[in-house]
Design a protein around this motif. Structure first.
Motif, PDB file in Angstrom:
ATOM      1  N   VAL A  90       0.831  -1.208   0.000  1.00  0.00           N
ATOM      2  CA  VAL A  90       0.000   0.000   0.000  1.00  0.00           C
ATOM      3  C   VAL A  90       0.865   1.256   0.000  1.00  0.00           C
ATOM      4  O   VAL A  90       1.888   1.326   0.687  1.00  0.00           O
ATOM      5  CB  VAL A  90      -0.920   0.011   1.254  1.00  0.00           C
ATOM      6  N   ILE A  91       0.445   2.238  -0.790  1.00  0.00           N
ATOM      7  CA  ILE A  91       0.989   3.591  -0.683  1.00  0.00           C
ATOM      8  C   ILE A  91      -0.166   4.480  -0.218  1.00  0.00           C
ATOM      9  O   ILE A  91      -1.215   4.515  -0.853  1.00  0.00           O
ATOM     10  CB  ILE A  91       1.549   4.094  -2.030  1.00  0.00           C
ATOM     11  N   GLU A  92       0.033   5.141   0.907  1.00  0.00           N
ATOM     12  CA  GLU A  92      -1.008   5.986   1.508  1.00  0.00           C
ATOM     13  C   GLU A  92      -0.695   7.444   1.234  1.00  0.00           C
ATOM     14  O   GLU A  92       0.342   7.946   1.661  1.00  0.00           O
ATOM     15  CB  GLU A  92      -0.987   5.792   3.029  1.00  0.00           C
ATOM     16  N   GLY A  93      -1.601   8.121   0.545  1.00  0.00           N
ATOM     17  CA  GLY A  93      -1.411   9.557   0.315  1.00  0.00           C
ATOM     18  C   GLY A  93      -2.298  10.349   1.262  1.00  0.00           C
ATOM     19  O   GLY A  93      -3.490  10.070   1.364  1.00  0.00           O
ATOM     20  N   ALA A 100       2.980  11.300 -10.275  1.00  0.00           N
ATOM     21  CA  ALA A 100       3.783  10.120 -10.618  1.00  0.00           C
ATOM     22  C   ALA A 100       5.163  10.151  -9.951  1.00  0.00           C
ATOM     23  O   ALA A 100       5.705   9.100  -9.593  1.00  0.00           O
ATOM     24  CB  ALA A 100       3.922  10.020 -12.137  1.00  0.00           C
ATOM     25  N   LYS A 101       5.702  11.348  -9.747  1.00  0.00           N
ATOM     26  CA  LYS A 101       7.015  11.469  -9.109  1.00  0.00           C
ATOM     27  C   LYS A 101       6.953  11.022  -7.649  1.00  0.00           C
ATOM     28  O   LYS A 101       7.823  10.297  -7.175  1.00  0.00           O
ATOM     29  CB  LYS A 101       7.490  12.943  -9.207  1.00  0.00           C
ATOM     30  N   LEU A 102       5.926  11.476  -6.936  1.00  0.00           N
ATOM     31  CA  LEU A 102       5.750  11.067  -5.536  1.00  0.00           C
ATOM     32  C   LEU A 102       5.620   9.543  -5.439  1.00  0.00           C
ATOM     33  O   LEU A 102       6.199   8.911  -4.553  1.00  0.00           O
ATOM     34  CB  LEU A 102       4.490  11.725  -4.945  1.00  0.00           C
ATOM     35  N   VAL A 103       4.851   8.976  -6.351  1.00  0.00           N
ATOM     36  CA  VAL A 103       4.648   7.519  -6.343  1.00  0.00           C
ATOM     37  C   VAL A 103       5.960   6.803  -6.647  1.00  0.00           C
ATOM     38  O   VAL A 103       6.284   5.788  -6.030  1.00  0.00           O
ATOM     39  CB  VAL A 103       3.533   7.121  -7.340  1.00  0.00           C
ATOM     40  N   GLN A 104       6.750   7.366  -7.579  1.00  0.00           N
ATOM     41  CA  GLN A 104       8.059   6.788  -7.899  1.00  0.00           C
ATOM     42  C   GLN A 104       8.947   6.747  -6.647  1.00  0.00           C
ATOM     43  O   GLN A 104       9.603   5.748  -6.377  1.00  0.00           O
ATOM     44  CB  GLN A 104       8.722   7.627  -8.991  1.00  0.00           C
ATOM     45  N   ASP A 105       8.934   7.840  -5.888  1.00  0.00           N
ATOM     46  CA  ASP A 105       9.722   7.899  -4.653  1.00  0.00           C
ATOM     47  C   ASP A 105       9.237   6.850  -3.652  1.00  0.00           C
ATOM     48  O   ASP A 105      10.037   6.178  -3.002  1.00  0.00           O
ATOM     49  CB  ASP A 105       9.625   9.292  -4.001  1.00  0.00           C
ATOM     50  N   ALA A 106       7.922   6.717  -3.536  1.00  0.00           N
ATOM     51  CA  ALA A 106       7.354   5.743  -2.590  1.00  0.00           C
ATOM     52  C   ALA A 106       7.700   4.319  -3.016  1.00  0.00           C
ATOM     53  O   ALA A 106       8.075   3.485  -2.187  1.00  0.00           O
ATOM     54  CB  ALA A 106       5.847   5.917  -2.506  1.00  0.00           C
ATOM     55  N   VAL A 107       7.606   4.067  -4.316  1.00  0.00           N
ATOM     56  CA  VAL A 107       7.863   2.723  -4.841  1.00  0.00           C
ATOM     57  C   VAL A 107       9.323   2.313  -4.603  1.00  0.00           C
ATOM     58  O   VAL A 107       9.616   1.148  -4.352  1.00  0.00           O
ATOM     59  CB  VAL A 107       7.490   2.656  -6.347  1.00  0.00           C
ATOM     60  N   SER A 108      10.230   3.309  -4.637  1.00  0.00           N
ATOM     61  CA  SER A 108      11.645   2.997  -4.420  1.00  0.00           C
ATOM     62  C   SER A 108      11.889   2.487  -2.996  1.00  0.00           C
ATOM     63  O   SER A 108      12.918   1.899  -2.708  1.00  0.00           O
ATOM     64  CB  SER A 108      12.510   4.227  -4.709  1.00  0.00           C
ATOM     65  N   ARG A 109      10.915   2.718  -2.116  1.00  0.00           N
ATOM     66  CA  ARG A 109      11.046   2.234  -0.734  1.00  0.00           C
ATOM     67  C   ARG A 109      10.267   0.933  -0.503  1.00  0.00           C
ATOM     68  O   ARG A 109      10.139   0.474   0.623  1.00  0.00           O
ATOM     69  CB  ARG A 109      10.602   3.318   0.251  1.00  0.00           C
ATOM     70  N   LEU A 110       9.731   0.373  -1.586  1.00  0.00           N
ATOM     71  CA  LEU A 110       8.985  -0.887  -1.479  1.00  0.00           C
ATOM     72  C   LEU A 110       9.703  -1.973  -2.262  1.00  0.00           C
ATOM     73  O   LEU A 110      10.322  -1.697  -3.286  1.00  0.00           O
ATOM     74  CB  LEU A 110       7.589  -0.737  -2.086  1.00  0.00           C
ATOM     75  N   GLY A 121      -6.738  14.038 -13.240  1.00  0.00           N
ATOM     76  CA  GLY A 121      -5.839  14.378 -14.337  1.00  0.00           C
ATOM     77  C   GLY A 121      -4.434  13.825 -14.191  1.00  0.00           C
ATOM     78  O   GLY A 121      -3.626  13.938 -15.103  1.00  0.00           O
ATOM     79  N   TYR A 122      -4.141  13.232 -13.026  1.00  0.00           N
ATOM     80  CA  TYR A 122      -2.776  12.755 -12.780  1.00  0.00           C
ATOM     81  C   TYR A 122      -2.688  11.236 -12.861  1.00  0.00           C
ATOM     82  O   TYR A 122      -3.139  10.523 -11.976  1.00  0.00           O
ATOM     83  CB  TYR A 122      -2.270  13.249 -11.415  1.00  0.00           C
ATOM     84  N   ASP A 123      -2.086  10.778 -13.960  1.00  0.00           N
ATOM     85  CA  ASP A 123      -1.792   9.361 -14.134  1.00  0.00           C
ATOM     86  C   ASP A 123      -0.624   9.015 -13.205  1.00  0.00           C
ATOM     87  O   ASP A 123       0.382   9.726 -13.187  1.00  0.00           O
ATOM     88  CB  ASP A 123      -1.394   9.132 -15.600  1.00  0.00           C
ATOM     89  N   LEU A 124      -0.763   7.960 -12.410  1.00  0.00           N
ATOM     90  CA  LEU A 124       0.318   7.550 -11.501  1.00  0.00           C
ATOM     91  C   LEU A 124       1.044   6.317 -12.033  1.00  0.00           C
ATOM     92  O   LEU A 124       1.992   5.841 -11.424  1.00  0.00           O
ATOM     93  CB  LEU A 124      -0.251   7.270 -10.104  1.00  0.00           C
ATOM     94  N   GLY A 125       0.545   5.787 -13.165  1.00  0.00           N
ATOM     95  CA  GLY A 125       1.094   4.554 -13.716  1.00  0.00           C
ATOM     96  C   GLY A 125       0.237   3.358 -13.351  1.00  0.00           C
ATOM     97  O   GLY A 125       0.590   2.212 -13.598  1.00  0.00           O
ATOM     98  N   GLU A 126      -0.927   3.631 -12.748  1.00  0.00           N
ATOM     99  CA  GLU A 126      -1.822   2.565 -12.296  1.00  0.00           C
ATOM    100  C   GLU A 126      -2.489   1.847 -13.470  1.00  0.00           C
ATOM    101  O   GLU A 126      -2.554   2.390 -14.576  1.00  0.00           O
ATOM    102  CB  GLU A 126      -2.918   3.150 -11.387  1.00  0.00           C
ATOM    103  N   ALA A 127      -3.022   0.648 -13.178  1.00  0.00           N
ATOM    104  CA  ALA A 127      -3.807  -0.064 -14.183  1.00  0.00           C
ATOM    105  C   ALA A 127      -5.189   0.557 -14.292  1.00  0.00           C
ATOM    106  O   ALA A 127      -5.759   0.625 -15.376  1.00  0.00           O
ATOM    107  CB  ALA A 127      -3.920  -1.544 -13.802  1.00  0.00           C
TER     108      ALA A 127
END
Ligand code: MG
Ligand code: ZN
Length: 214
Positions: free
Chosen positions: A62-65, A96-106, A127-133
């Motif tokens: 999980v990534i919690e925003g 997407a940048k925030l999610v990239q940072d979070a993913v680097s810690r998972l 309007g913000y694609d995070l790379g999700e399906a």
């Protein structure tokens, strides 16, 4: 007019990073959903119920925003799943940048499902694609039946609509048929689930549907 251009550049850059995230998720075979709603619709409660229902069947992260606090991440961490908290310090959406940072810690290897709980807001997260399906939009009966008409972009960009708090319908001025009609008029392809995180009604149907996609 300059503002329009800047906004477009921001979104172009975001789309680029979102594609990088998507590639990462593809490599680790992780199905990723972006959970969106207005504040108080029950995203975190739904997440808790979903984890409960799928635990032992698949590996979840999980990534919690949140705008402030790690209260939601604490709730999720109790289920013993990896969770990274993103605090936006007032920012009203994840990018997407925030999610990239979070993913680097998972550690994504072996994770079948990653749930990104977005900041409570039905406007810019659309309007913000995070790379999700897919985006999963939660609308609760306490918000009335006109949310899809007021925030069409979010309902248009989502693949799933979860109508939460259906146990409260007898006490509310919310017409369930009208809510569904309004949503499907904007996006006929929406998969719709009716749930109550309090009674557990509909959670199995939603979790089974999600499980089939991982
Ligand atoms: Mg929450
Ligand atoms: Zn925003």
């Amino acid at each position: 007019m300059a503002i329009v251009t800047i906004e477009r550049k921001v979104l172009e850059k975001n789309d680029e990073l979102a594609e990088q995230n998507r590639e990462l998720f593809r490599k680790s075979a992780t199905f990723v959903i972006n959970l969106v709603s207005s504040p108080g619709s029950g995203k975190t409660s739904l997440l808790e119920k979903t984890i409960e229902s799928l635990k032992g069947k698949i590996k979840i992260a999980v990534i919690e925003g949140d705008v402030q606090t790690d209260l939601d991440a604490q709730r999720v961490a109790k289920f013993d799943v990896p969770v990274v908290q993103l605090v936006t310090n007032g920012g009203c959406h994840l990018d997407a940048k925030l999610v990239q940072d979070a993913v680097s810690r998972l550690e994504l290897d072996g994770v079948n499902l990653l749930v990104i709980e977005n900041v409570g807001n039905l406007v810019c997260p659309a309007g913000y694609d995070l790379g999700e399906a897919m985006k999963v939009v939660v609308a609760s009966t306490t918000e009335g039946d006109d949310k899809p008409l007021k925030y069409p972009a979010m309902f248009r960009n989502a693949s799933v609509l979860i109508i939460n708090k259906i146990d409260l319908l007898p006490y509310l001025n919310c017409n369930l048929a009208e809510l569904k009609k309004n949503a499907l008029q904007i996006n006929p392809n929406l998969a719709v689930f009716e749930v109550s995180c309090t009674t557990g009604s509909g959670i199995k149907e939603w979790s089974d549907w999600l499980f089939a996609r991982t």
